[in-house]
Design a protein around this motif. Structure first.
Motif: not given
Length: 243
Positions: A129-141, A143-149, A163-168, A173-175
């Protein structure tokens, strides 16, 4: 398991895949229990299930069943907002959520709140769920919070199924395009071992390594040496931790 609470007749209808008849009975039950989220979930399951051999129906009938399922799942979520599976469903990408809900566009701010609640209710999968939050922050622009997380999760062992597939690795690599994940892991591991031995010169390397492993397994964040970590070593080796 849900069906064990209800009449045996309903259980048998599900067992023999007589979903149309089961849906009719569930509809009758909902008239007297209109706020029972489980009944809506069961009826949605009936609407989306096909017996063997497949039922013969028109396109209009199929669309009607799918619309009923979406209405039932949205109603279930209204009455059971802390249901883990329904919360997970509402954190799906729009293209997947659209199949299950009449409101497939869930704002990222609301998804973040849902994911916070999931991490609390379903702690076993909190890293996912924390990883999914990282994706949310990235999509919201943000990137500072996404990178910290994502950097705080470098040592986290992500659960294999959710239930959802995400890749750390993909998000990292993107952040952090200038960093290598393997190098970061090795650097922090070496720093931990160095700090452990510097603080405990009479301890052996294998003890430092074991302590690191136990702390990594017990935390969802970065692993840094602290003197209190010796409690983990004492637990595993039956030693008395220094005061």
């Amino acid at each position: 398991d849900i069906l064990k609470k209800y009449p045996e007749e309903l259980f048998l209808l599900f067992d023999f895949e007589k979903y149309d008849e089961a849906a009719e009975i569930l509809g009758q039950m909902l008239q007297t229990q209109p706020e029972n989220a489980e009944l809506y979930v069961l009826r949605a399951y009936c609407c989306l299930s096909h017996p063997c051999p497949p039922r013969t129906e028109s396109e209009a009938e199929r669309l009607r069943r799918e619309e009923q399922a979406r209405l039932d799942l949205d109603r279930a979520f209204e009455y059971a907002p802390d249901n883990v599976r329904l919360l997970r469903m509402h954190c799906q990408p729009p293209e997947r959520l659209r199949h299950w809900s009449n409101q497939p566009e869930i704002p990222f701010e609301k998804q973040l709140a849902f994911l916070d609640r999931l991490a609390e209710l379903d702690a076993e999968y909190a890293p996912a769920y924390r990883l999914a939050q990282g994706y949310c922050y990235e999509h919201m622009g943000d990137t500072t919070r996404a990178r910290m997380l994502i950097n705080n999760m470098i040592h986290t062992e992500l659960p294999k199924t959710v239930d959802f597939e995400l890749s750390f690795e993909e998000l990292f690599r993107r952040l952090e395009p200038d960093k290598d994940l393997k190098t970061e892991l090795e650097r922090d591991y070496k720093n931990y071992i160095r700090d452990f031995i510097a603080d405990n010169p009479k301890k052996k390397f294998r003890q430092a390594q074991l302590c690191w492993k136990r702390k990594r397994a017990a935390t969802a964040g970065m692993v840094h040496y602290e003197r209190e970590d010796l409690q983990l070593l004492a637990t595993s080796l039956g030693e008395r931790a220094p005061s």
